[in-house]
Structure formats: C-alpha cells, structure tokens
Design an enzyme around this catalytic site. Structure first.
Site, PDB file in Angstrom:
ATOM      1  N   HIS A  22      30.746  48.531 100.288  1.00 47.98           N
ATOM      2  CA  HIS A  22      31.445  49.728  99.540  1.00 47.98           C
ATOM      3  C   HIS A  22      29.613  50.438  99.700  1.00 47.98           C
ATOM      4  O   HIS A  22      28.769  49.725  99.990  1.00 47.98           O
ATOM      5  CB  HIS A  22      31.664  49.867  97.663  1.00 47.98           C
ATOM      6  CG  HIS A  22      31.125  49.553  97.007  1.00 47.98           C
ATOM      7  ND1 HIS A  22      29.876  49.296  96.496  1.00 47.98           N
ATOM      8  CD2 HIS A  22      31.551  48.290  96.115  1.00 47.98           C
ATOM      9  CE1 HIS A  22      29.432  48.493  95.877  1.00 47.98           C
ATOM     10  NE2 HIS A  22      31.166  47.589  95.925  1.00 47.98           N
ATOM     11  N   HIS A  25      26.640  47.788  98.384  1.00 47.08           N
ATOM     12  CA  HIS A  25      26.109  47.029  99.366  1.00 47.08           C
ATOM     13  C   HIS A  25      25.404  47.822 100.775  1.00 47.08           C
ATOM     14  O   HIS A  25      23.907  47.043 101.128  1.00 47.08           O
ATOM     15  CB  HIS A  25      27.104  45.930 100.625  1.00 47.08           C
ATOM     16  CG  HIS A  25      28.648  45.600  99.111  1.00 47.08           C
ATOM     17  ND1 HIS A  25      29.768  46.497  98.719  1.00 47.08           N
ATOM     18  CD2 HIS A  25      28.298  44.834  98.588  1.00 47.08           C
ATOM     19  CE1 HIS A  25      30.259  45.213  98.321  1.00 47.08           C
ATOM     20  NE2 HIS A  25      29.688  44.674  98.019  1.00 47.08           N
ATOM     21  N   CYS A 130      32.222  33.328  83.603  1.00 47.44           N
ATOM     22  CA  CYS A 130      32.666  34.573  84.009  1.00 47.44           C
ATOM     23  C   CYS A 130      33.279  34.527  85.630  1.00 47.44           C
ATOM     24  O   CYS A 130      31.832  33.602  86.355  1.00 47.44           O
ATOM     25  CB  CYS A 130      31.867  35.643  83.947  1.00 47.44           C
ATOM     26  SG  CYS A 130      32.026  37.062  84.656  1.00 47.44           S
ATOM     27  N   CYS A 133      30.877  36.729  87.874  1.00 52.15           N
ATOM     28  CA  CYS A 133      29.663  36.384  88.271  1.00 52.15           C
ATOM     29  C   CYS A 133      29.325  34.997  88.806  1.00 52.15           C
ATOM     30  O   CYS A 133      28.034  35.033  89.108  1.00 52.15           O
ATOM     31  CB  CYS A 133      29.317  37.087  86.707  1.00 52.15           C
ATOM     32  SG  CYS A 133      28.717  38.336  86.372  1.00 52.15           S
ATOM     33  N   CYS A 148      31.498  39.550  79.429  1.00 47.47           N
ATOM     34  CA  CYS A 148      30.354  39.500  80.113  1.00 47.47           C
ATOM     35  C   CYS A 148      30.106  41.056  80.335  1.00 47.47           C
ATOM     36  O   CYS A 148      30.522  42.097  80.844  1.00 47.47           O
ATOM     37  CB  CYS A 148      30.867  38.679  81.548  1.00 47.47           C
ATOM     38  SG  CYS A 148      30.219  39.398  82.945  1.00 47.47           S
ATOM     39  N   HIS A 151      30.647  42.608  84.303  1.00 44.80           N
ATOM     40  CA  HIS A 151      32.626  42.766  84.269  1.00 44.80           C
ATOM     41  C   HIS A 151      33.228  43.275  83.133  1.00 44.80           C
ATOM     42  O   HIS A 151      34.177  43.497  83.670  1.00 44.80           O
ATOM     43  CB  HIS A 151      32.732  41.863  85.141  1.00 44.80           C
ATOM     44  CG  HIS A 151      32.291  41.403  86.203  1.00 44.80           C
ATOM     45  ND1 HIS A 151      31.298  40.616  86.553  1.00 44.80           N
ATOM     46  CD2 HIS A 151      33.145  41.620  87.419  1.00 44.80           C
ATOM     47  CE1 HIS A 151      31.255  40.159  88.027  1.00 44.80           C
ATOM     48  NE2 HIS A 151      31.582  40.925  88.304  1.00 44.80           N
ATOM     49  N   LYS A 305      29.652  53.822  87.306  1.00 43.27           N
ATOM     50  CA  LYS A 305      29.773  52.731  87.433  1.00 43.27           C
ATOM     51  C   LYS A 305      30.542  52.867  88.589  1.00 43.27           C
ATOM     52  O   LYS A 305      32.030  53.385  88.357  1.00 43.27           O
ATOM     53  CB  LYS A 305      30.606  51.247  87.282  1.00 43.27           C
ATOM     54  CG  LYS A 305      29.874  49.909  87.068  1.00 43.27           C
ATOM     55  CD  LYS A 305      29.455  48.984  86.544  1.00 43.27           C
ATOM     56  CE  LYS A 305      29.205  47.431  87.256  1.00 43.27           C
ATOM     57  NZ  LYS A 305      29.984  46.511  86.309  1.00 43.27           N
ATOM     58  N   LYS A 308      37.075  49.922  91.284  1.00 40.67           N
ATOM     59  CA  LYS A 308      38.448  50.084  91.837  1.00 40.67           C
ATOM     60  C   LYS A 308      39.393  50.745  90.668  1.00 40.67           C
ATOM     61  O   LYS A 308      39.901  52.029  91.128  1.00 40.67           O
ATOM     62  CB  LYS A 308      39.270  48.695  92.337  1.00 40.67           C
ATOM     63  CG  LYS A 308      39.072  48.184  93.257  1.00 40.67           C
ATOM     64  CD  LYS A 308      40.063  46.824  93.616  1.00 40.67           C
ATOM     65  CE  LYS A 308      39.595  46.517  94.704  1.00 40.67           C
ATOM     66  NZ  LYS A 308      39.551  45.050  95.026  1.00 40.67           N
TER      67      LYS A 308
HETATM   68  O1  ME8 Z   1      26.057  39.034  93.933  1.00 42.17           O
HETATM   69  N1  ME8 Z   1      24.612  49.426  93.641  1.00 42.17           N
HETATM   70  O2  ME8 Z   1      27.401  39.317  96.462  1.00 42.17           O
HETATM   71  P1  ME8 Z   1      28.013  40.911  95.655  1.00 42.17           P
HETATM   72  C1  ME8 Z   1      23.810  48.689  94.346  1.00 42.17           C
HETATM   73  N2  ME8 Z   1      26.934  36.377  96.206  1.00 42.17           N
HETATM   74  N3  ME8 Z   1      23.969  47.912  94.800  1.00 42.17           N
HETATM   75  C2  ME8 Z   1      25.012  47.350  94.650  1.00 42.17           C
HETATM   76  C3  ME8 Z   1      26.040  47.834  94.283  1.00 42.17           C
HETATM   77  C4  ME8 Z   1      25.746  48.697  93.650  1.00 42.17           C
HETATM   78  N4  ME8 Z   1      26.868  49.468  92.822  1.00 42.17           N
HETATM   79  N5  ME8 Z   1      26.923  47.198  94.290  1.00 42.17           N
HETATM   80  C5  ME8 Z   1      26.420  45.741  95.157  1.00 42.17           C
HETATM   81  C6  ME8 Z   1      26.534  38.134  95.359  1.00 42.17           C
HETATM   82  N6  ME8 Z   1      25.501  45.792  95.572  1.00 42.17           N
HETATM   83  C7  ME8 Z   1      26.321  37.212  95.423  1.00 42.17           C
HETATM   84  C8  ME8 Z   1      25.046  36.793  95.883  1.00 42.17           C
HETATM   85  S1  ME8 Z   1      22.291  35.453  97.288  1.00 42.17           S
HETATM   86  C9  ME8 Z   1      21.850  34.096  97.500  1.00 42.17           C
HETATM   87  C10 ME8 Z   1      24.085  36.146  96.288  1.00 42.17           C
HETATM   88  C11 ME8 Z   1      24.411  45.432  96.322  1.00 42.17           C
HETATM   89  O3  ME8 Z   1      29.033  40.676  97.004  1.00 42.17           O
HETATM   90  C12 ME8 Z   1      23.239  44.915  95.654  1.00 42.17           C
HETATM   91  O4  ME8 Z   1      22.527  44.177  96.692  1.00 42.17           O
HETATM   92  O5  ME8 Z   1      28.014  40.266  94.500  1.00 42.17           O
HETATM   93  C13 ME8 Z   1      23.863  43.336  94.272  1.00 42.17           C
HETATM   94  O6  ME8 Z   1      23.004  42.722  94.137  1.00 42.17           O
HETATM   95  C14 ME8 Z   1      24.913  42.990  96.025  1.00 42.17           C
HETATM   96  O7  ME8 Z   1      25.182  44.045  96.532  1.00 42.17           O
HETATM   97  C15 ME8 Z   1      26.129  42.141  95.634  1.00 42.17           C
HETATM   98  O8  ME8 Z   1      26.980  41.424  96.432  1.00 42.17           O
END
Ligand code: ME8
Length: 508
Positions: A22, A25, A130, A133, A148, A151, A305, A308
């Site tokens: 979304h 990311h 969790c 996380c 948590c 979440h 926030k 879904k």
């Molecule tokens: O945490 N606002 O992956 P993830 C800003 N796989 N950034 C956001 C966001 C939001 N609402 N939602 C997601 C993970 N992000 C692990 C990481 S690294 C070795 C492993 C972005 O799919 C932001 O960069 O949950 C956040 O830290 C990341 O997506 C989390 O992605």
C-alpha cells in the site's frame, strides 16, 4: 575491496509478502529513491536495494489461509512488490528475496560467524509472541489490555527450546557508537529513544524456532530441528545482497565496495531492529556498522491508521492513475516533514496539485515558453548574468540531511519568485514599447532558472524534470549537481518547444 567513497549504498526494508503493498510501503521506497537519485546527481555510484521478507510464522499462516504452499504464495506476492517498484519509478539496482539461494547461504554463514564469536547459545524459553510483528514482547511493552501496541492484538504464549543471541553483550559497544555518532539514527528523537533503551540495557533474544512449530524458515546450520528467527534471517539481507557468504573463505575476509551501507531506510516501528539488533549482529560478525539508520514516521490516511478492517488502505496504483506518478511522489515530501508522522488525503493532494504543480510550476514553464515564442522567435534569448549557487548549496545541505520538505520549499520559493518577476517586468508591455533588451533579460533569467529547477526537482519528479528539459530544447541532459550550480548552461539561440501542460486538468 573496502568501501569505495564514490559508492552510495541505500536500502529499504524487505517487505513482508503476507499482503498487498500500500502507500505506506510506497512512501519508504520513494523516500529512498529520492535520496538515491540525489546521490547520483552528486556523482555517486548508487546501489539501491529493496526486496521481500518471505519466511516466518506470519507468511506461513497467510499461505495456509489461502490454501497454497508457502513457496507458491511468496512467489506471487513478491512479484507484485517488484512490479510496484517499477510503477513508483524507484531506481532500484537490486531486489533480494529471502528465499533465494544467495540469501540463504549468506544468512547461514552469518549465523556461523556469530556462533564462532561465542554469541549463540541454547535455552528453554517462554514468552509472549506477536505474529504480526514477528517479535517477543515483555509485559511492560504491552498496552493496558496486554496487547501489542502495533497490532492491538494479545500476543501468543510460546514455549520452546531456542537458540539465543547474546545481544546484552553489545550494550556498551552500542552506547559508545551512539555517543560517538550523534546522527546514527535520523531523526533525532529516534536516536534519543534508542539511546534510552540502551541505558536500560539490552536482553539476549531468541533467534530460532523449533521446526515442529514452524518449518518455513532457513535451517540453522548444524541443527535441522531449528529454523532461524525471521528477523535474524531478514536483517542479513543487507549484506547477503552484496555477496556476503558467496565465497567460501573465512567470514572475517568479507569486504565490499558497498559496505558499510550509507542508509537503511524504514519506518519507526522497526527502528529498534535496525538501530540495535542489526548493529549488534554486525559487531558479532565483525563487520562495520552502517552510516545511518533512517526511521521515518507513519503515514496515516485522513488521520487514521491504514487497516483492512477500516477499509481505508490506499492502493498506490489508484493515486498514480488519477494524479500521475510525479504528483504523488512530490506530494509525499512537500506536504509532510520527512521523519515525522504524516497524513495522506486525496483532498490535500489535489490542493497541492492545483496550487504548487499546475499553478506555480506548470504555468511558469508554459507562459515563459509562450512568451519566448511570441517575442523571441521561439529561441533562447542572449545569456544574462546571474547566480543561484548559494541557494542550491542550501538545497543540497537539506537533501543530504533528509530534510526533503525544506529542500522543496527552497525550489518553490524560487518558482514563485520567477512568477513574480514576470508579473513585475510585464514582458508583453516591454515588447509593445520596443524594450527588447528588457524582454530578453527577463525571459533568459526565467528560462535558465527553469533549467536549474528541472535539475533540482529531478530526485522527486524524474519524469517532469525530463519533460521540462525537453521543452527547454535539450535532447538529452544528464542532471548533475555541478550543472545545477553553474549559471548559463542554457545556450542562447537554442530552440524552445511548446508542449502540452506538465500537469493536465484533472478529470472530474
Ligand atoms: O517490517 N507508513 O516488513 P513490513 C509509513 N519484513 N511506512 C509504512 C507504513 C505506513 N503506514 N506501512 C508500511 C517488515 N510502511 C519486515 C522488515 S527488514 C530487514 C524486515 C513501510 O512489510 C515502512 O518502511 O511490515 C515500514 O517500516 C515497513 O513498510 C514495514 O514493512
């Protein structure tokens, strides 16, 4: 080969493939792209890495829920993240998946290096986990209802024999690193938060899961009853992508022109993994620490926030199809100070589109070229002296410090000043009165200003930058910082090309 000073290595988190991407990311990947493009502008060779995090309980459960095998499941979603980066114009140079052999081999070598340092031991453990996380919580970090904080779900009680990593051993070394590197974490409040955690002391953490409970992971070297904890696996991607473990020599021998990384970019909820756990793992494996951890805030949608259940998850493709890619990229950093939390709304995006893009920038280019066609036969008028070196140095300082909003403010102040120059000088009146030199001076000043603006906006709006340069008569222009500060590169006599507006009227 040690780190090459002309090299810039930037990473995003590797995203979980449990659900579709979304705008959150997209926000991180575009922020990293803005910096990657800026560093290229400054002459650096850039390695820009993103990818997908494909192991762990969360993914295994998501695959189960869909009734497909985990590999099939992750293959499909990983591809959507790869496609998204193309759609975002993210100039990535590598995309790593944690299910790739290069990563698996490297992660196992990393484990062996930590084990060789005496930092891995086995113990029976009971804790609150969790799955969202992929993290154990201690009761004090849960909210009043025992949930948590990310979440808002009560964690699961897990009990098993795991391998542990001696994170506690690195508390002092990390404290020293934080004290000696006050800008290790951006922004400052996140640096302070991490420093405080260090003050309280770090505890060892579980870094494996029993295969009986979870088989979807990288096998622990020498023990096929355990797989690696997904974070221990995932964090190593930053070095496995650049060849860690690829050669069969001693771990201590690993060097790369890219390592240490210049910036790991992510949002605040995973700062702790990047600013504390990862550096400790690197110290254990005897590798240098990254230059900077950039932990930006969260993007909310209309103040809430994204989730879904609320049905307010914004799909980046919808934004791009309605407003265009560059408008989306621009908005993210013009509207919200990078680092803090920010709110996305279509209303605010539309307001910026009309005011900053259509009205300020789009009109400036369109009316200046129209006047040059009318009063100067469509040619660039004779060069007029000028300089904006100081302005662009300020812009560059902001960019280097991740201060994207002030950098854009500098550009837009300049855009508005040029619009005011037209209103003040009134070239149409000057032309009528036969004051050709005045007309030419005003128009050259604006056209050359627009050339510089086209370069300055290029990290944010690469397509717009190219369109502007094309209208200014350049077949090809390689944006470089040196070309930004040098006045007068727009050659007099060059042909200007009137095109359709940079930012068209929005469909109702
Ligand atoms: O945490 N606002 O992956 P993830 C800003 N796989 N950034 C956001 C966001 C939001 N609402 N939602 C997601 C993970 N992000 C692990 C990481 S690294 C070795 C492993 C972005 O799919 C932001 O960069 O949950 C956040 O830290 C990341 O997506 C989390 O992605």
């Amino acid at each position: 080969m040690p780190k090459n000073s002309d090299h810039y290595y930037i990473t995003t988190p590797i995203y979980y493939v449990n659900a579709a991407a979304h705008i959150g990311h997209a926000y991180t990947s575009i922020a990293a792209d803005v910096m990657a493009r800026f560093q290229r502008l400054c002459g650096k060779q850039v390695n820009f890495l993103t990818g997908t995090d494909e192991h762990g309980q969360k993914i295994a459960r998501a695959a189960d829920a869909k009734g497909v095998g985990p590999q099939t499941f992750v293959d499909e979603i990983s591809q959507t993240f790869r496609d998204l980066h193309v759609a975002l114009g993210a100039s990535i140079t590598d995309f790593i998946r944690t299910t790739e052999p290069r990563h698996i081999i490297g992660a196992q070598k990393f484990w062996e290096a930590a084990a060789a340092a005496g930092d891995i031991y086995k113990k029976t453990y009971e804790g609150l986990y969790c799955v969202g996380c992929e993290q154990f919580y201690i009761p004090k970090d849960l909210d009043a209802e025992g949930r948590c904080p990310i979440h808002l779900k009560v964690p699961e009680l897990l009990q098993e024999e795991n391998y542990f990593f001696r994170l506690s051993k690195y508390s002092d070394a990390l404290k020293k690193h934080f004290d000696e590197n006050p800008h290790f974490v951006f922004p400052q409040n996140r640096q302070k938060e991490m420093r405080q955690i260090l003050e309280d002391g770090l505890e060892d953490i579980s870094i494996s899961r029993s295969v009986e409970k979870l088989s979807w992971g990288i096998p622990v070297p020498g023990d096929d009853t355990q797989v690696m904890y997904v974070w221990f696996d995932a964090l190593t991607n930053y070095v496995t992508a650049i060849g860690y473990g690829a050669r069969d020599d001693s771990h201590d021998a690993f060097t790369s022109p890219w390592w240490p990384a210049d910036a790991h970019v992510m949002a605040k909820e995973i700062n702790r993994f990047h600013a504390l756990l990862w550096p400790a793992m690197l110290l254990s494996a005897k590798l240098a620490l990254p230059e900077q951890v950039v932990a930006h805030g969260w993007l909310t949608v209309d103040g809430q926030k994204m989730s879904k259940s609320l049905g307010n998850v914004v799909n980046p493709y919808d934004v791009i199809s309605k407003y265009g890619l560059d408008s989306f990229r621009f908005f993210l950093f013009r509207e919200m100070p990078f680092g803090g939390d920010g709110d996305f709304s279509f209303t605010k995006l539309e307001a910026r589109y009309r005011a900053d893009l259509q009205n300020d920038l789009g009109n400036l280019l369109m009316r200046t070229i129209a006047m040059a066609i009318k009063f100067c036969d469509g040619k660039v008028p004779p060069t007029t002296p000028g300089t904006h070196e100081e302005l662009w140095h300020k812009y560059s300082e902001h960019m280097n410090r991740w201060e994207f909003q002030p950098a854009l403010e500098i550009i837009w102040d300049y855009v508005r000043a040029l619009n005011q120059l037209i209103d003040r000088e009134k070239p149409w009146t000057a032309a009528k009165e036969g004051r050709t030199a005045d007309v030419e001076r005003t128009l050259y000043t604006i056209l050359e200003g627009l050339r510089q603006i086209a370069i300055a906006v290029s990290p944010f709006m690469p397509e717009t930058s190219q369109k502007m340069l094309a209208q200014l008569g350049f077949d090809y222009f390689d944006p470089k910082f040196d070309n930004l500060i040098e006045w007068g590169l727009l050659k007099s006599g060059g042909t200007l090309i009137a095109e359709s507006p940079l930012f068209p009227q929005l469909a109702e």
